[in-house]
Design a protein around this motif. Structure first.
Motif, PDB file in Angstrom:
ATOM      1  N   UNK A  26       2.074 -13.950  -2.986  1.00 49.11           N
ATOM      2  CA  UNK A  26       3.107 -12.895  -3.041  1.00 49.11           C
ATOM      3  C   UNK A  26       2.478 -11.615  -2.703  1.00 49.11           C
ATOM      4  N   UNK A  27       1.267 -11.222  -3.253  1.00 48.80           N
ATOM      5  CA  UNK A  27       0.945  -9.930  -3.046  1.00 48.80           C
ATOM      6  C   UNK A  27      -0.427 -10.021  -2.577  1.00 48.80           C
ATOM      7  N   UNK A  28      -1.175  -9.270  -2.000  1.00 48.67           N
ATOM      8  CA  UNK A  28      -2.478  -9.130  -1.775  1.00 48.67           C
ATOM      9  C   UNK A  28      -3.321  -7.881  -1.773  1.00 48.67           C
ATOM     10  N   UNK A  29      -4.850  -7.982  -1.831  1.00 49.78           N
ATOM     11  CA  UNK A  29      -5.581  -6.632  -1.803  1.00 49.78           C
ATOM     12  C   UNK A  29      -6.318  -6.840  -0.700  1.00 49.78           C
ATOM     13  N   UNK A  30      -6.763  -5.887  -0.150  1.00 52.90           N
ATOM     14  CA  UNK A  30      -7.634  -5.999   1.114  1.00 52.90           C
ATOM     15  C   UNK A  30      -8.863  -5.019   0.765  1.00 52.90           C
ATOM     16  N   UNK A  31     -10.252  -5.324   0.504  1.00 47.74           N
ATOM     17  CA  UNK A  31     -11.302  -4.274   0.686  1.00 47.74           C
ATOM     18  C   UNK A  31     -12.079  -4.211   1.824  1.00 47.74           C
ATOM     19  N   UNK A  75       1.501   4.754   9.751  1.00 42.77           N
ATOM     20  CA  UNK A  75       2.336   3.482  10.272  1.00 42.77           C
ATOM     21  C   UNK A  75       1.747   2.424   9.651  1.00 42.77           C
ATOM     22  N   UNK A  76       0.543   2.215   9.873  1.00 41.59           N
ATOM     23  CA  UNK A  76      -0.105   0.852   9.388  1.00 41.59           C
ATOM     24  C   UNK A  76       0.099   0.654   7.791  1.00 41.59           C
ATOM     25  N   UNK A  77       0.146   1.867   6.911  1.00 44.42           N
ATOM     26  CA  UNK A  77       0.621   1.842   5.820  1.00 44.42           C
ATOM     27  C   UNK A  77       1.860   1.439   5.203  1.00 44.42           C
ATOM     28  N   UNK A  78       2.810   1.574   6.358  1.00 43.03           N
ATOM     29  CA  UNK A  78       4.304   1.223   6.009  1.00 43.03           C
ATOM     30  C   UNK A  78       3.964  -0.334   6.304  1.00 43.03           C
ATOM     31  N   UNK A  79       3.463  -0.781   7.102  1.00 43.77           N
ATOM     32  CA  UNK A  79       3.267  -2.326   7.545  1.00 43.77           C
ATOM     33  C   UNK A  79       2.586  -2.970   6.105  1.00 43.77           C
ATOM     34  N   UNK A  80       1.656  -2.372   5.622  1.00 39.79           N
ATOM     35  CA  UNK A  80       0.936  -2.986   4.486  1.00 39.79           C
ATOM     36  C   UNK A  80       1.851  -3.229   3.396  1.00 39.79           C
ATOM     37  N   UNK A  81       2.800  -1.988   3.104  1.00 38.73           N
ATOM     38  CA  UNK A  81       3.660  -2.129   2.058  1.00 38.73           C
ATOM     39  C   UNK A  81       4.840  -3.058   2.324  1.00 38.73           C
ATOM     40  N   UNK A  82       5.218  -3.308   3.290  1.00 43.88           N
ATOM     41  CA  UNK A  82       6.205  -4.194   3.461  1.00 43.88           C
ATOM     42  C   UNK A  82       5.580  -5.724   3.420  1.00 43.88           C
ATOM     43  N   UNK A  83       4.276  -5.604   3.728  1.00 43.06           N
ATOM     44  CA  UNK A  83       3.623  -7.319   3.572  1.00 43.06           C
ATOM     45  C   UNK A  83       3.366  -7.493   2.033  1.00 43.06           C
ATOM     46  N   UNK A  84       3.429  -6.439   1.306  1.00 45.99           N
ATOM     47  CA  UNK A  84       2.889  -6.610  -0.028  1.00 45.99           C
ATOM     48  C   UNK A  84       1.329  -6.324  -0.118  1.00 45.99           C
ATOM     49  N   UNK A  85       0.704  -5.575   0.635  1.00 46.19           N
ATOM     50  CA  UNK A  85      -0.601  -5.552   0.563  1.00 46.19           C
ATOM     51  C   UNK A  85      -1.193  -4.148   0.135  1.00 46.19           C
ATOM     52  N   UNK A  86      -2.283  -4.144  -0.638  1.00 46.49           N
ATOM     53  CA  UNK A  86      -2.968  -3.087  -1.048  1.00 46.49           C
ATOM     54  C   UNK A  86      -4.220  -2.855  -0.549  1.00 46.49           C
ATOM     55  N   UNK A  87      -4.438  -1.800   0.188  1.00 44.12           N
ATOM     56  CA  UNK A  87      -5.719  -1.699   1.062  1.00 44.12           C
ATOM     57  C   UNK A  87      -6.432  -0.645   0.104  1.00 44.12           C
ATOM     58  N   UNK A  88      -7.987  -1.046  -0.271  1.00 36.14           N
ATOM     59  CA  UNK A  88      -8.981  -0.094  -0.690  1.00 36.14           C
ATOM     60  C   UNK A  88     -10.073   0.133   0.345  1.00 36.14           C
ATOM     61  N   UNK A  89     -10.174   1.323   0.730  1.00 40.08           N
ATOM     62  CA  UNK A  89     -11.306   1.653   1.861  1.00 40.08           C
ATOM     63  C   UNK A  89     -12.698   2.321   1.157  1.00 40.08           C
ATOM     64  N   UNK A  90     -13.658   1.518   1.349  1.00 42.55           N
ATOM     65  CA  UNK A  90     -14.933   2.137   1.127  1.00 42.55           C
ATOM     66  C   UNK A  90     -15.751   2.532   2.311  1.00 42.55           C
TER      67      UNK A  90
END
Length: 128
Positions: A26-31, A75-90
């Protein structure tokens, strides 16, 4: 050749997670971990511009706030929101890494942006 193809890799991952094949969750998180500025493929950032545009005007480059270079990560952030993915950048680097452009991907998707300029200052592994 070579380099850091961060934009291409994240774009492919988000497109997969937003597709019917990646929609089993349903949702995802990317590190995402960066060891320097993305300098290859889509979303590459020009790090040479840091300071050059301000030196000609007599401004101090270390104190200047730079605008984003490319709308790619917004623009990629909009794709992430549409896919239900949260992105953390280190970002673990002592090089100039255009965080003004990268921040949109993490902030607008509900993630966080962490910057570590010097890993020698980390006393514990979790602070690295």
């Amino acid at each position: 050749m070579g380099g850091r193809g961060f934009g291409v890799a994240i774009e492919a991952l988000l497109n997969y997670l937003g597709s019917e094949y990646g929609s089993t969750f349903a949702l995802g998180r990317v590190f995402a971990f960066l060891s320097g500025p993305p300098d290859y493929g889509a979303g590459q950032l020009d790090t040479r511009r840091y300071g050059e545009q301000y030196a000609s005007r007599g401004e101090d480059a270390d104190r200047a706030l730079l605008p984003e270079q490319t709308p790619f990560y917004k623009d990629l952030a909009a794709v992430a929101v549409q896919a239900g993915v949260c992105v953390d950048i280190f970002a673990v680097t002592n090089e100039y890494t255009d965080l003004a452009s990268l921040k949109f991907l993490s902030v607008e998707s509900g993630g966080s942006l962490y910057f570590y300029s010097n890993t020698d200052d980390s006393t514990l592994p979790q602070y690295m």
